[in-house]
Design a protein around this motif. Structure first.
Motif, PDB file in Angstrom:
ATOM      1  N   ASP A  81      20.171  59.528  22.443  1.00 46.68           N
ATOM      2  CA  ASP A  81      19.960  58.346  21.997  1.00 46.68           C
ATOM      3  C   ASP A  81      18.405  58.128  21.723  1.00 46.68           C
ATOM      4  O   ASP A  81      17.794  57.034  21.781  1.00 46.68           O
ATOM      5  CB  ASP A  81      20.058  57.017  22.909  1.00 46.68           C
ATOM      6  CG  ASP A  81      20.332  55.703  22.346  1.00 46.68           C
ATOM      7  OD1 ASP A  81      20.852  55.710  21.078  1.00 46.68           O
ATOM      8  OD2 ASP A  81      20.349  54.883  23.012  1.00 46.68           O
ATOM      9  N   SER A  83      15.441  57.571  18.975  1.00 44.05           N
ATOM     10  CA  SER A  83      15.270  57.106  17.568  1.00 44.05           C
ATOM     11  C   SER A  83      14.754  58.106  16.593  1.00 44.05           C
ATOM     12  O   SER A  83      13.652  58.913  16.974  1.00 44.05           O
ATOM     13  CB  SER A  83      14.366  55.762  17.656  1.00 44.05           C
ATOM     14  OG  SER A  83      13.677  55.334  16.364  1.00 44.05           O
ATOM     15  N   LYS A 142      23.760  51.891  14.187  1.00 42.88           N
ATOM     16  CA  LYS A 142      23.305  50.922  15.429  1.00 42.88           C
ATOM     17  C   LYS A 142      23.343  49.622  14.802  1.00 42.88           C
ATOM     18  O   LYS A 142      22.450  49.163  13.894  1.00 42.88           O
ATOM     19  CB  LYS A 142      21.837  51.465  15.675  1.00 42.88           C
ATOM     20  CG  LYS A 142      21.906  52.933  16.187  1.00 42.88           C
ATOM     21  CD  LYS A 142      22.247  52.905  17.686  1.00 42.88           C
ATOM     22  CE  LYS A 142      22.173  54.274  18.301  1.00 42.88           C
ATOM     23  NZ  LYS A 142      22.742  54.493  19.697  1.00 42.88           N
ATOM     24  N   ARG A 143      24.226  48.898  15.558  1.00 46.43           N
ATOM     25  CA  ARG A 143      24.268  47.470  14.789  1.00 46.43           C
ATOM     26  C   ARG A 143      23.254  46.511  15.614  1.00 46.43           C
ATOM     27  O   ARG A 143      22.443  45.488  15.125  1.00 46.43           O
ATOM     28  CB  ARG A 143      25.597  46.800  15.325  1.00 46.43           C
ATOM     29  CG  ARG A 143      26.803  47.904  14.904  1.00 46.43           C
ATOM     30  CD  ARG A 143      27.577  47.190  13.559  1.00 46.43           C
ATOM     31  NE  ARG A 143      28.411  47.976  12.981  1.00 46.43           N
ATOM     32  CZ  ARG A 143      28.847  48.149  11.968  1.00 46.43           C
ATOM     33  NH1 ARG A 143      28.001  47.668  10.925  1.00 46.43           N
ATOM     34  NH2 ARG A 143      29.580  48.828  11.356  1.00 46.43           N
ATOM     35  N   ASP A 144      22.952  46.988  16.821  1.00 48.29           N
ATOM     36  CA  ASP A 144      21.833  46.091  17.566  1.00 48.29           C
ATOM     37  C   ASP A 144      20.500  46.844  17.219  1.00 48.29           C
ATOM     38  O   ASP A 144      20.306  48.037  17.542  1.00 48.29           O
ATOM     39  CB  ASP A 144      22.168  46.326  19.190  1.00 48.29           C
ATOM     40  CG  ASP A 144      23.274  45.373  19.240  1.00 48.29           C
ATOM     41  OD1 ASP A 144      23.727  44.681  18.524  1.00 48.29           O
ATOM     42  OD2 ASP A 144      23.949  45.991  20.213  1.00 48.29           O
ATOM     43  N   ASN A 145      19.680  46.125  16.769  1.00 49.78           N
ATOM     44  CA  ASN A 145      18.203  46.549  16.406  1.00 49.78           C
ATOM     45  C   ASN A 145      18.164  47.985  15.725  1.00 49.78           C
ATOM     46  O   ASN A 145      17.669  48.944  15.910  1.00 49.78           O
ATOM     47  CB  ASN A 145      17.510  46.946  17.805  1.00 49.78           C
ATOM     48  CG  ASN A 145      16.055  46.883  17.614  1.00 49.78           C
ATOM     49  OD1 ASN A 145      15.475  46.648  16.677  1.00 49.78           O
ATOM     50  ND2 ASN A 145      15.201  47.380  18.438  1.00 49.78           N
ATOM     51  N   PRO A 146      18.757  47.770  14.341  1.00 54.29           N
ATOM     52  CA  PRO A 146      19.214  48.898  13.742  1.00 54.29           C
ATOM     53  C   PRO A 146      17.615  49.472  12.971  1.00 54.29           C
ATOM     54  O   PRO A 146      17.424  50.596  12.915  1.00 54.29           O
ATOM     55  CB  PRO A 146      19.876  48.458  12.401  1.00 54.29           C
ATOM     56  CG  PRO A 146      19.385  46.900  12.504  1.00 54.29           C
ATOM     57  CD  PRO A 146      19.404  46.485  13.800  1.00 54.29           C
ATOM     58  N   TYR A 149      16.050  52.349  14.793  1.00 54.59           N
ATOM     59  CA  TYR A 149      16.769  53.515  14.567  1.00 54.59           C
ATOM     60  C   TYR A 149      16.737  53.965  13.009  1.00 54.59           C
ATOM     61  O   TYR A 149      17.415  54.767  12.380  1.00 54.59           O
ATOM     62  CB  TYR A 149      18.126  53.426  15.156  1.00 54.59           C
ATOM     63  CG  TYR A 149      18.445  53.533  16.601  1.00 54.59           C
ATOM     64  CD1 TYR A 149      18.409  54.817  17.062  1.00 54.59           C
ATOM     65  CD2 TYR A 149      18.406  52.281  17.316  1.00 54.59           C
ATOM     66  CE1 TYR A 149      18.337  54.858  18.678  1.00 54.59           C
ATOM     67  CE2 TYR A 149      18.502  52.418  18.478  1.00 54.59           C
ATOM     68  CZ  TYR A 149      18.474  53.741  19.341  1.00 54.59           C
ATOM     69  OH  TYR A 149      18.700  53.644  20.664  1.00 54.59           O
TER      70      TYR A 149
END
Length: 595
Positions: A81, A83, A142-146, A149
């Motif tokens: 996970d 970035s 990544k939907r949250d905080n794209p 990433y």
């Protein structure tokens, strides 16, 4: 940075700004992707150019670094996970390590052997990744905080980020190009033997180049994976990937920061557009485009568009000047034309022995090129080494400065054993060298040629420039120091090579047929320079066939025949020795010999 430096940056900044403005106006998603791929492949081309463009060693294997970077970013996010903001720098480190590991064994090869060996690496890694079951790996969305990433809703941001990376790579390459690093690489490309003889540790500089090149390729490979979201072994390790780096650089121009950029701007949109429009009917059309581009370059502009256009513009600008000039195109060196000075005008060598050779031998199969040669070279002495063609004179020089390893015997410099040392190590120890066949760095100016020779002694670039300026003045080329070596006369090239050797502040100069190809007056000018160096305390060994000048120049002769010493002594005695006359001078010499 100087005003001149800022002016040279202006075209790069303007190009980047205009490209960014155009990319922001593009709304079609496919063309947005193409706009992003142009700087991506430009960066990859710049990484290839840093190694192959500046050293001349053609790499067909840069996909190895690119693919490792791509997989590192994808697998780092999937399994840990992490970035891409973190993984792209890690990918650069991995690419650099891979470059070092690959370069160390592969640099022992030359020419097409090196190119073929480099080709093997990405192909081998491709099969490894397929065997590991990594045929198609996709980055998770990544939907949250794209943004954390590097997943942007507006794809134009990828283009801007790629442009920023490209600009950083260009600035880094420019900084290298103007430094000792870049000068060393260019010298290696244009003549590796001359670079080694001038004191450049060619293996060390090539390893630095492939490490940095691999790091850049790894970083851009990681970014490429983020842009496409999916990675396959063929898409990042395939032959077409390495070919794209090579093609954009060669098409635009090797050995310049503009080459890969020009190649990418022209070829990538063309290839991608044709692939989108006709790829289903003509599979592999991208490869066809790159193949045609290489063919065109080979036929029309072997060094690329940049150099073709630049040379054309230089010729056009030079033509009016040539028409209005009443003098010669190239001014003569500032050395007065005069008869060769006699030995009585200088102090002979002292009794201190600086170089001693004991029983030196070297064979090539059954041929004994050098046989048990022994002699002593004293401080401030000019030693002439003469003999018929094939006598072993140049082989002896190659043994003395490390281009060949002796079979047996010793080479003592101030009593220290130096046999078998590499050329750059012997140059550092104080043995300078010129070559029988001139080895200039043709695309460099006289000043830059000589600066390369100064690096062995200089700790800073400024000191190297100072030593080069002094050496150029000593041989009388100060007035034309900015001229490109490829435009010089034979005499000026000979003097430039002499200056390059002097810039390293050698204690001993080995001059291999420095008068070859010169007219009578030109030879006398060069002889005057050599004698002036001897008056200044330089110790010299010279191979030469121009005996009329040699008998006035040297303090003693060493005569070789079939690799062995037949006579050694002062010129008057040697030139009257029957063995020398029979083996080398001929009976006609006695009738015309200077008295």
């Amino acid at each position: 940075m100087t005003m001149r430096g800022w002016r040279s940056l202006l075209p790069i900044i303007v190009f980047t700004a205009l490209y960014a403005a155009v990319s922001l106006s593009v709304t079609n998603s496919y063309y947005q992707l193409v706009m992003t791929l142009v700087p991506v492949w430009a960066i990859f081309g710049l990484s290839w150019n840093l190694l192959s463009g500046y050293t001349g060693l053609i790499s067909f294997g840069h996909a190895a670094f690119f693919g490792l970077g791509a997989y590192a970013v994808v697998l780092g996010q999937i399994h840990f996970d992490l970035s891409p903001w973190i993984m792209i720098p890690i990918a650069a480190i991995l690419g650099g390590i891979a470059g070092l590991l690959i370069g160390f064994p592969t640099f022992r090869l030359q020419g097409h052997y090196f190119a073929l060996a480099m080709l093997a690496y990405p192909l081998a890694i491709l099969y490894v990744f397929e065997w590991l079951g990594l045929q198609e790996v996709t980055l998770p969305i990544k939907r949250d905080n794209p943004i954390a990433y590097m997943q942007f809703a507006d794809h134009r941001l990828y283009t801007l980020l790629a442009l920023a990376m490209m600009l950083a790579t260009i600035l880094l390459t420019r900084a290298i190009e103007r430094s000792r690093f870049g000068m060393a690489l260019l010298a290696i490309k244009q003549n590796e033997a001359a670079a080694e003889g001038a004191g450049i540790n060619t293996l060390a500089w090539k390893l630095r180049a492939v490490t940095l090149s691999g790091a850049i390729a790894g970083a851009v490979g990681g970014f490429y994976a983020v842009v496409l979201l999916v990675v396959t072994p063929q898409s990042v390790f395939g032959m077409l990937v390495s070919a794209q780096a090579l093609t954009v650089a060669m098409f635009g121009g090797v050995g310049t920061v503009w080459g890969p950029v020009i190649g990418s701007v022209i070829l990538i949109p063309l290839a991608e557009t044709l692939n989108a429009e006709a790829g289903s009917r003509f599979p592999g059309i991208q490869g066809v485009i790159y193949g045609l581009a290489i063919i065109c370059v080979i036929l029309l502009a072997p060094e690329g568009l940049f150099w073709k256009v630049r040379d054309f513009l230089r010729k056009r600008s030079a033509s009016p000047a040539a028409k209005t000039s009443s003098g010669p195109d190239i001014p003569a060196a500032a050395v007065p034309s005069a008869p060769a000075p006699s030995r009585s005008e200088r102090f002979p060598g002292t009794g201190d022995v600086v170089l001693e050779v004991r029983n030196l031998s070297r064979s090539f199969g059954g041929l004994k090129a050098v046989q048990d040669v022994s002699f002593k070279l004293r401080r401030n002495e000019i030693l002439g080494i003469i003999g018929p063609n094939g006598a072993g004179k140049t082989t002896l020089f190659n043994l003395l400065n490390g281009f060949l390893r002796p079979g047996t015997g010793e080479i003592l410099l101030d009593g220290r054993e130096m046999s078998g040392r590499k050329p750059h190590e012997l140059c550092e120890a104080g043995i300078g060298r010129t070559f029988q066949i001139m080895r200039p760095f043709l695309r460099m100016s006289i000043s830059d040629n000589v600066v390369v020779g100064a690096y062995v002694r200089a700790k800073t670039d400024a000191e190297a420039r100072r030593l080069a300026t002094e050496a150029i003045a000593r041989v009388g080329l100060s007035e034309i120091a900015d001229r490109i070596a490829g435009e010089l006369t034979t005499k000026e090239l000979r003097l430039m090579e002499l200056a390059r050797a002097l810039a390293g502040q050698p204690r001993i100069l080995l001059l291999d047929e420095t008068l070859a190809g010169l007219g009578h007056d030109e030879a006398n000018e060069v002889v005057a320079v050599i004698q002036r160096l001897a008056r200044d305390g330089m110790t010299i060994a010279i191979i030469e066939h121009t005996m009329q000048a040699m008998v006035r120049l040297v303090d003693s002769f060493l005569v070789l025949d079939h690799g062995a010493v037949i006579v050694e002594g002062e010129p008057e005695a040697v030139t009257r020795d029957s063995r020398v006359i029979e083996a080398y001078l001929g009976k006609k010499w006695m009738a015309h010999a200077p008295h």
